[in-house]
Design a protein around this motif. Structure first.
Motif, PDB file in Angstrom:
ATOM      1  N   VAL A 123      -6.387  -7.313  -5.454  1.00 50.25           N
ATOM      2  CA  VAL A 123      -5.184  -6.730  -6.055  1.00 50.25           C
ATOM      3  C   VAL A 123      -4.206  -7.857  -6.380  1.00 50.25           C
ATOM      4  CG1 VAL A 123      -3.232  -5.172  -5.688  1.00 50.25           C
ATOM      5  CG2 VAL A 123      -5.508  -4.527  -4.848  1.00 50.25           C
ATOM      6  N   SER A 124      -4.116  -8.821  -5.486  1.00 49.13           N
ATOM      7  CA  SER A 124      -3.228  -9.965  -5.680  1.00 49.13           C
ATOM      8  C   SER A 124      -3.547 -10.718  -6.965  1.00 49.13           C
ATOM      9  CB  SER A 124      -3.343 -10.912  -4.476  1.00 49.13           C
ATOM     10  OG  SER A 124      -2.583 -12.073  -4.677  1.00 49.13           O
ATOM     11  N   SER A 125      -4.820 -10.982  -7.209  1.00 47.53           N
ATOM     12  CA  SER A 125      -5.190 -11.743  -8.415  1.00 47.53           C
ATOM     13  C   SER A 125      -4.922 -10.946  -9.689  1.00 47.53           C
ATOM     14  CB  SER A 125      -6.652 -12.186  -8.347  1.00 47.53           C
ATOM     15  OG  SER A 125      -7.532 -11.083  -8.385  1.00 47.53           O
ATOM     16  N   ILE A 126      -5.145  -9.647  -9.631  1.00 45.39           N
ATOM     17  CA  ILE A 126      -4.871  -8.801 -10.804  1.00 45.39           C
ATOM     18  C   ILE A 126      -3.371  -8.766 -11.074  1.00 45.39           C
ATOM     19  CG2 ILE A 126      -4.995  -6.448 -11.721  1.00 45.39           C
ATOM     20  CD1 ILE A 126      -7.568  -6.168  -9.914  1.00 45.39           C
ATOM     21  N   ALA A 127      -2.578  -8.633 -10.009  1.00 50.10           N
ATOM     22  CA  ALA A 127      -1.119  -8.620 -10.161  1.00 50.10           C
ATOM     23  C   ALA A 127      -0.632  -9.958 -10.731  1.00 50.10           C
ATOM     24  CB  ALA A 127      -0.449  -8.322  -8.822  1.00 50.10           C
ATOM     25  N   THR A 187       1.490   1.393  -4.892  1.00 47.80           N
ATOM     26  CA  THR A 187       1.506   1.554  -3.429  1.00 47.80           C
ATOM     27  C   THR A 187       0.444   2.549  -2.965  1.00 47.80           C
ATOM     28  OG1 THR A 187       3.214   3.261  -3.549  1.00 47.80           O
ATOM     29  CG2 THR A 187       3.963   0.972  -3.270  1.00 47.80           C
ATOM     30  N   ASP A 188      -0.501   2.866  -3.810  1.00 48.56           N
ATOM     31  CA  ASP A 188      -1.550   3.823  -3.480  1.00 48.56           C
ATOM     32  C   ASP A 188      -2.414   3.303  -2.329  1.00 48.56           C
ATOM     33  OD1 ASP A 188      -2.808   6.370  -4.921  1.00 48.56           O
ATOM     34  OD2 ASP A 188      -4.458   5.138  -4.147  1.00 48.56           O
ATOM     35  N   ASP A 189      -3.067   4.214  -1.629  1.00 52.77           N
ATOM     36  CA  ASP A 189      -3.961   3.838  -0.533  1.00 52.77           C
ATOM     37  C   ASP A 189      -5.195   3.083  -1.023  1.00 52.77           C
ATOM     38  OD1 ASP A 189      -2.305   5.039   1.339  1.00 52.77           O
ATOM     39  OD2 ASP A 189      -3.438   6.919   1.362  1.00 52.77           O
ATOM     40  N   SER A 190      -5.616   3.321  -2.244  1.00 47.35           N
ATOM     41  CA  SER A 190      -6.832   2.720  -2.798  1.00 47.35           C
ATOM     42  C   SER A 190      -6.528   1.393  -3.502  1.00 47.35           C
ATOM     43  CB  SER A 190      -7.473   3.683  -3.804  1.00 47.35           C
ATOM     44  OG  SER A 190      -8.460   3.026  -4.554  1.00 47.35           O
ATOM     45  N   ALA A 191      -7.234   0.349  -3.084  1.00 51.16           N
ATOM     46  CA  ALA A 191      -7.066  -0.952  -3.727  1.00 51.16           C
ATOM     47  C   ALA A 191      -7.428  -0.878  -5.208  1.00 51.16           C
ATOM     48  CB  ALA A 191      -7.922  -2.002  -3.035  1.00 51.16           C
ATOM     49  N   ASP A 205      -1.119  -8.434  -1.032  1.00 52.97           N
ATOM     50  CA  ASP A 205      -2.248  -7.499  -1.142  1.00 52.97           C
ATOM     51  C   ASP A 205      -3.530  -8.230  -1.545  1.00 52.97           C
ATOM     52  OD1 ASP A 205      -3.978  -5.374  -1.511  1.00 52.97           O
ATOM     53  OD2 ASP A 205      -2.478  -4.126  -2.505  1.00 52.97           O
ATOM     54  N   PHE A 206      -4.315  -8.568  -0.538  1.00 52.41           N
ATOM     55  CA  PHE A 206      -5.540  -9.325  -0.777  1.00 52.41           C
ATOM     56  C   PHE A 206      -6.784  -8.456  -0.641  1.00 52.41           C
ATOM     57  CE2 PHE A 206      -2.222 -12.150   0.764  1.00 52.41           C
ATOM     58  CZ  PHE A 206      -2.113 -12.982  -0.326  1.00 52.41           C
ATOM     59  N   GLU A 207      -6.574  -7.140  -0.711  1.00 52.50           N
ATOM     60  CA  GLU A 207      -7.706  -6.229  -0.648  1.00 52.50           C
ATOM     61  C   GLU A 207      -8.522  -6.354  -1.945  1.00 52.50           C
ATOM     62  OE1 GLU A 207      -8.572  -1.616   0.587  1.00 52.50           O
ATOM     63  OE2 GLU A 207      -6.547  -2.401   0.771  1.00 52.50           O
TER      64      GLU A 207
END
Length: 137
Positions: free
Chosen positions: A112-116, A69-73, A102-104
């Protein structure tokens, strides 16, 4: 084992709080976030040397979970990757949330979405391997 515990403690601190350098410019912030992301990845590798039942291991995983939940993608992406690397089933719900929300972009890596999503696949694949091994005995 003591080296892994000490390294885990230090990496938890850096991943959560960054370096002690003063942040003045946007470039300073980017550098600090990059360092915290690298610390998150390093943390997963140091945790690999600890018994999963220990307080140190649980604390390290809790740090990684909080970084989702950090501010940094970049930090969120590195934390998601790290939890997948560790096959942390406890992270599945939070990772699923990131996949949907999270599509940042994490520079040079993807969203972030693809990594998750990749981490979820890895955790589920690892779980399936363990289940298949259990069935052979």
């Amino acid at each position: 084992m003591d080296a892994a515990r000490l390294l885990t403690k230090q990496l938890c601190e850096i991943a959560q709080n960054g370096s002690s350098a003063e942040i003045v410019t946007d470039r300073d912030r980017e550098d600090a976030d990059s360092g915290r992301g690298m610390a998150a990845e390093g943390l997963s590798h140091s945790l690999d040397y600890l018994d999963r039942r220990t307080k140190d291991y649980r604390r390290g995983v809790n740090v990684l979970l909080s970084l989702l939940t950090d501010d940094s993608a970049g930090v969120r992406g590195d934390a998601a990757y790290s939890l997948g690397y560790l096959n942390e089933k406890r992270a599945l719900e939070q990772l699923e949330f990131l996949v949907e929300s999270d599509f940042e972009i994490c520079p040079g890596i993807g969203t972030v979405s693809s990594i998750a999503a990749e981490s979820i696949e890895w955790i589920r694949y690892h779980r399936k391997l363990q289940d298949d091994d259990a069935d052979t005995f």
